[in-house]
Design an enzyme around this catalytic site. Structure first.
Site, PDB file in Angstrom:
ATOM      1  N   SER A 173       0.847  -1.192   0.000  1.00 15.99           N
ATOM      2  CA  SER A 173       0.000   0.000   0.000  1.00 15.99           C
ATOM      3  C   SER A 173       0.885   1.245   0.000  1.00 15.99           C
ATOM      4  CB  SER A 173      -0.880  -0.003   1.254  1.00 15.99           C
ATOM      5  OG  SER A 173      -1.493   1.248   1.459  1.00 15.99           O
ATOM      6  N   TYR A 186      -2.390  -0.686  10.365  1.00 13.75           N
ATOM      7  CA  TYR A 186      -2.355  -0.989   8.927  1.00 13.75           C
ATOM      8  C   TYR A 186      -1.045  -0.507   8.294  1.00 13.75           C
ATOM      9  CZ  TYR A 186      -3.749  -0.993   4.010  1.00 13.75           C
ATOM     10  OH  TYR A 186      -3.811  -1.208   2.651  1.00 13.75           O
TER      11      TYR A 186
END
Length: 301
Positions: A173, A186
């Site tokens: 990501s 995350y």
């Protein structure tokens, strides 16, 4: 220190040469490899990027092994892949559990064969500050987003090593390069995933297994529903089809790192070069927003 400086100066001509070479290559179309007949395993294939990537491999006549924790989702993906003409095997697997991964991997090797393309796509996200993020949610984030990559790779890498042929894809990501408030678990897990990709790449080279390729995908917010109401001045929320298309192109051209949009690549360079006070102003300009649970309350609130 002086010796290191002299060594760096001696490398300067190579830096100039290789930079020019990279610039020229930007204008030369890259040759795409064939994936027909390759056994491709995709985790988290029951929805989103995993599902769309499965469709792309199915169109290219790969043999598919699809994993997901959602039985209905994985069966829907598998059925569509079969309609596209691909031999497809679906397994319900919880990627947060190491023994579940090893057990499923054993079945795959027995029933299907040796996986030659591994796409570690499964992921989870919890949008909350650290105080509102439950301990179990933090553990699950790391179990799925990075530890599962170790277990799948350890399961399928030996056959790739033996044949000096394969491809391991890490779906990370933008949050694996740039931190975002209220995505602490995350981002931390995705930083680890990016580190996994880079370390694996170096290790394969050290072991002289250059026939095994690696790719890491680092997109901005994607319209998959996992993060509610995301927005940023870096650009519009990405559509899953666009991301899957760029991922597939990156795999076929054996690209090491894929940033979507490309401005993220520039931003990662800026973060390492400019003063912290400027970076604070830049973050305000980028203005990343999404719905999140805030557990911390300041006095008087």
């Amino acid at each position: 220190m002086l010796k290191l400086l002299l060594d760096c100066l001696l490398l300067l001509p190579f830096l100039i040469l290789f930079t020019l070479e990279s610039f020229v290559k930007l204008f030369i179309p890259k040759k795409r490899k064939s994936v027909a007949g390759e056994i491709v395993l995709i985790t988290g294939a029951g929805h989103g990027i995993g599902r769309l990537t499965a469709y792309e491999f199915a169109k290219r006549k790969s043999k598919l092994v699809l994993w997901d924790i959602n039985k209905n989702g994985i069966e829907e993906t598998a059925e569509e892949c079969r309609k596209l003409g691909a031999r497809t095997h679906a397994f319900v697997v919880d990627c947060s559990k190491r023994e579940d991964i090893y057990s499923a991997a054993k079945k795959v090797k027995t029933e299907v064969g040796d996986v030659s393309i591994l796409i570690n796509n499964a992921g989870v996200v919890f949008t909350a500050d650290i105080m509102a993020t439950q301990d179990s949610q933090i553990e699950r984030t790391f179990e799925v987003n990075v530890l599962a990559h170790f277990w799948t790779t350890k399961a399928f890498l030996p056959a790739m090593m033996k044949n000096n042929h394969g491809h391991i894809v890490t779906v990370a990501s933008a949050g694996g390069h740039i931190t975002v408030p209220f995505l602490m678990a995350y981002c931390s897990s995705k930083f680890a995933a990016v580190g996994f990709h880079k370390s694996l790449t170096e290790e394969l080279e050290a072991l002289e297994r250059t026939g095994i390729k690696t790719t890491c995908l680092c997109p901005n917010f994607i319209n998959t529903g996992f993060i509610k109401n995301p927005s940023t001045n870096l650009g519009p929320t990405l559509e899953p089809e666009e991301v899957a298309d760029k991922l597939m192109n990156g795999i076929l051209t054996e690209k090491k790192m894929i940033f979507i949009p490309f401005s993220l690549c520039i931003l990662t360079i800026v973060e390492r070069m400019f003063p912290e006070r400027f970076l604070r102003l830049l973050r305000r300009r980028i203005n990343i927003k999404f719905d999140a649970i805030i557990g911390y309350k300041a006095k008087g609130q």
